[in-house]
Design an enzyme around this catalytic site. Sequence first.
Site, short mmCIF file in Angstrom:
data_model
loop_
_atom_site.label_atom_id
_atom_site.label_comp_id
_atom_site.label_asym_id
_atom_site.label_seq_id
_atom_site.Cartn_x
_atom_site.Cartn_y
_atom_site.Cartn_z
N GLU A 81 67.51 -130.90 91.14
CA GLU A 81 67.16 -132.14 91.82
C GLU A 81 68.38 -132.90 92.32
O GLU A 81 68.49 -134.11 92.14
CB GLU A 81 66.32 -133.05 90.89
N ASP A 111 56.47 -129.49 85.83
CA ASP A 111 57.12 -130.74 85.41
C ASP A 111 56.20 -131.66 84.63
O ASP A 111 55.73 -132.65 85.18
CB ASP A 111 57.67 -131.46 86.64
N GLU A 168 55.29 -140.34 81.87
CA GLU A 168 55.57 -140.38 83.31
C GLU A 168 54.35 -139.99 84.13
O GLU A 168 54.02 -140.64 85.11
CB GLU A 168 56.74 -139.45 83.64
#
Lengths: 681, 681
Positions: free
Chosen positions: A265, A338, A366
């Site tokens: 990332e 993820d 998240e």
Amino acid sequence: MRALFLLLVSCFFMAGSNAQGGHELWLRNKTSVPVSVVCAETSPTLSIAVQELKDGWHGKANASVTLSIVNDDAIKPDGFRISAASIRATTHNGILYGVYELLRRQQTGQSITDERINPSYKARILNHWDNLNGTIEHGFGGPSIFWHRDNSLAVSDKDRLIWKEYARANASIGINGTVINNVNANPLVLTKDYLERVKAIAGVLRPYGVKTYLSINWAAPKTIGKISTTDPLADSVINWWKAKMKEIYTVIPDLGGFVVKANSEGQPGPQDYGRSHADGANLLADAVKPFGGIIMWRAFVYQPNEKDRAKQAYNEFMPLDGKFRDNVIIQVKNGPVDFQPREPFSPLFGAMKQTPVMPEFQITQEYLGQSIHLVYLSTMWEELLQSDTYQAGKGSTVARVTDGSVYPQKISAIAGVANIGLDTNWCGHDFAQANWYAFGRLAWNNRLKSEQIADEWIRLTFSPETNTTAWNTGFLAPVKQMMMDSREACVNYMMPLGLHHQFSANDHYGPGAWWAPARMRSDWTPPYYHKAEPNGVGFDRTTKGTNAVSQYHEPLASLFNNPNTCPENLLLWFHHVSWDFKMKSGRTLWQEMCYKYDKGVQQVRGFQKTWDKVESYVDSTRFRSVQRKLRSQLTNAILWKDGILQYFQTFHHQPIPFDIERPVNNLDEIIANEFARRPSR
Amino acid sequence: MRALFLLLVSCFFMAGSNAQGGHELWLRNKTSVPVSVVCAETSPTLSIAVQELKDGWHGKANASVTLSIVNDDAIKPDGFRISAASIRATTHNGILYGVYELLRRQQTGQSITDERINPSYKARILNHWDNLNGTIEHGFGGPSIFWHRDNSLAVSDKDRLIWKEYARANASIGINGTVINNVNANPLVLTKDYLERVKAIAGVLRPYGVKTYLSINWAAPKTIGKISTTDPLADSVINWWKAKMKEIYTVIPDLGGFVVKANSEGQPGPQDYGRSHADGANLLADAVKPFGGIIMWRAFVYQPNEKDRAKQAYNEFMPLDGKFRDNVIIQVKNGPVDFQPREPFSPLFGAMKQTPVMPEFQITQEYLGQSIHLVYLSTMWEELLQSDTYQAGKGSTVARVTDGSVYPQKISAIAGVANIGLDTNWCGHDFAQANWYAFGRLAWNNRLKSEQIADEWIRLTFSPETNTTAWNTGFLAPVKQMMMDSREACVNYMMPLGLHHQFSANDHYGPGAWWAPARMRSDWTPPYYHKAEPNGVGFDRTTKGTNAVSQYHEPLASLFNNPNTCPENLLLWFHHVSWDFKMKSGRTLWQEMCYKYDKGVQQVRGFQKTWDKVESYVDSTRFRSVQRKLRSQLTNAILWKDGILQYFQTFHHQPIPFDIERPVNNLDEIIANEFARRPSR
């Protein structure tokens, strides 16, 4: 006048039983009875152990308990033997863990027989994604407990107090390590002034057996070292790291080690110089070796142009199996993508046989409703730990292939991304504390059942001074059931049947299946993952598609490859199937999807009922807070259902089955408000 | 890109069957068959009658129909005799009404036998609350069709076209009069330039049998006449009105007359000079007498300091019974307060025996969800019309005491506050057209059943060219049921069990039970009406309270006075009872209230299902529009339930029964957002 009226209404809300902020977590000070503790040795850790026993004793009044350090190869460093009257361990930390085990059993009404207990993993670590400016990436429980918003590095009494409370909470559930800065690391943490603060933190955590770790930014030699390269094979780089490690360990001699997010990332890494992850990890491993530290190298990597992001970690790391130093461990997220509400296990588990692998869980929610949704994550982690990889024959569960039961490994570890901040209740949502608790308990014992963990947590967190049958049936049972159902409910209303990564952009809270702006890398947009079109939906990862199934050991590869044998809860992960695909229920895929979403919504409505019914058993602060969050959770669950189902309808124009609650949100408005709508926390 | 994407999504929404805006109302041009029409006389009205027959004939092909003016005392001015082949009437208007009756029966599949049909009321009037600046008070269907936003008085072809369509729609359901300006009247409408426009409007309406009326501002002699007083006994005032009426009738010789709102909600009136409503009404009646006009004097009056607003109209008008001229009629809202979702009938009905009384209904949904909620009002009006006043013995229904069946009266009338504007579909909500339709049908025949009216309206508005069994069972039946249930659903989720006027301030859409700012006159705040306190709720209008029950004729007075015999749907209108008051269901009042609110919400969910199921039978424009409005209606219904129940909980702290869907809105946020939240129309 209006303000006064609102104030009066607020007062109504505050009325009720004893208000309580939840700051004490599962360690509430309940009335204890006298006990005498015999301990021949002394240390800060043993002092804590003795004091905890005295403060929390709920066994026989005036009993005598002996704490002793013994030589016993069957007891691992953090392990212990307990009985009703004694705790034996080979280390001071082991004594402390034994004390907490004994007290937990007393307070939760579990039996205490003579038992030897060792932890599943040597390193049981929290990862704090805390930035040096006090913010937390995907943190929902307030600002960082380690770093200040004003960048001040001065250590206050308030700092020390919160670190101590934090250390105690971790010790009480067996967590023995913490990474105190974000994996998207600011290299400044490795500089002098910051290291002084790290030292202060480590000093407070140490007596509780919690080791401090740091996250490394790969480019540190360049950014803080003024070296022109970060090539891991360059002498200048090697030397810089050697010196830096020496400096660090001079300040904090027992630092646990480092976690590294590299070439992921946008983070720099050894691949920038054509080197491998092994080259990078080994450089650091060598530098830290003299001081006993370990390197946790993350496998969360993917490139924008790959056809299947889910395959990349395996593709990059499998060729490197066995090429890492023995103080390196590969840190692998539970699933291949993820931290989604449901993923299959990462195929790296069990596949890497010569390099230790550690699971990384995400405690902070998240992708599972952040601090709004009540989602007990233990069942998700249990599902992962009990997944059979078949890599060393049947029974090669993720738990066993990571904890040393299957492969010989010098180090074993498990990490959880923390959900902790400066909020009074630490985690934003009172029930999110249960996820911190569950992570610790599973890290200690990866065979534990989520139901037992929930039972313990509820008793420790909510039980009255004296348990009653009414409390057991009126509170414990329904609340436990709610927790046990909560993760599957979340999967149902967010992404059932193997759907994944359908979140709105930059948010990861609400639905965003439609979001795909031009020039955005496609693997950051939901359509990359759902691949909906008029005839069907889902990501074809079969042998006819990206062949991600081949990364799994047989019989899983074949099982996953066939839509009729693939578990339905992973169907759209592995298959692109027709909207009319026949499900085991007899319904079409589209119908089944509708019923799943609706079931999720109705489950949250059920949670609301459960919670409203237990009002008399909870202090009003926590009752009101959870009640309000459940309302927001329901609103969001409905938004998910309405958004995703109506969006998919634009492809196939089939109705939502008519016995299902109708949408209340309009798709165009959901889309238009996507960026205006942010959860209030 | 984002805009393009939204456009694409919108296109998905637009896909579907033939779009249709609903502008044709219940008068769609369906394929007709040839017919020959014989009519000996000619007039603009008869020309319309002949053309309508030819355009809309659905009887035997090539049949011959005779239209004839006859002398028959049994046929009243607007009445007629019809058979399959003839229409006889004493007036041209009667012929036109007969034509529409014949065509309606053909198009709705009703039988046609030889029948004489007379209207219930002589004057069947719409009241437009249209301001001269083009806005409409409580109008939800767009700007005024009569007055322009730019105050221009020029008459355009577009004006004439819409007036003609409007006149035709009214004629088709028997409406024969319209008040074209707001009862909160701007006196300018009586001045030359405005009268020219009134003349133009009257000219377009006239051939359709629709008479034009105006609203009068009592202070006109002062404001436009420059006279220093408006005392109705002053010669200057009397003379001014005589001259003004002469001027008006010179311009529009067949003007129907005037409606007056005086000494009400701040409007001027004769009481300003110590005179009575009769003094005021008679002044105007005398002035208009030479020209054949009537005065409709409104009884909607109340003062800020009275203990019970519901009693005031009766108190002020009963002493005046018999003191009005014979061309005055008292216009009385259906209930004693103000167009609430449910009120008992106004006690003035039947009580005034020597002065004619006309019911005033509100077609525009000021208090019943405006243009968002699907609420078929016919059942509410039927409930009023069939209410037995007992004033002339059993069977003295409101219908009979107002239409001349019980008391001899020279004039009879009924008024409905229009819900019409420049929106393509006239009324904002496609189903609000049914309320315009139902008002006309009930004004024509006040014994009609709401179910028959709904049946007619659905068939005329939605039926395909050829009715099919599938349409009858798949569309007509469920949609009719939805309409029939809709008003009670609205009562349930807004104000069940006799609750009234619990609206948020300046809005009349959402809940506002808590709204009571200092210095606000109390009868404009909801607590005045609910009187909730820790022990109970409701307005005590019994003999021990304000004694409003005494305004009703026995046996009603006694029936209403006793909480055990009072209809439960009016309980809190007449009684202040304990939260624990035992209801007929066995539940407490509080529980019953909760179940009522929840039932209302679930009914709207049911309407959503009903509507979604009929998608294939409706053009996509109307389908989508109604679907979206039902979603907003549900959102608002939930807001009502959550707001009112949680607010009342602050008084008694009892839980909402646990088998009921839990609140999703927080009371403090409902209150805080009350003024930010406005319905998007």
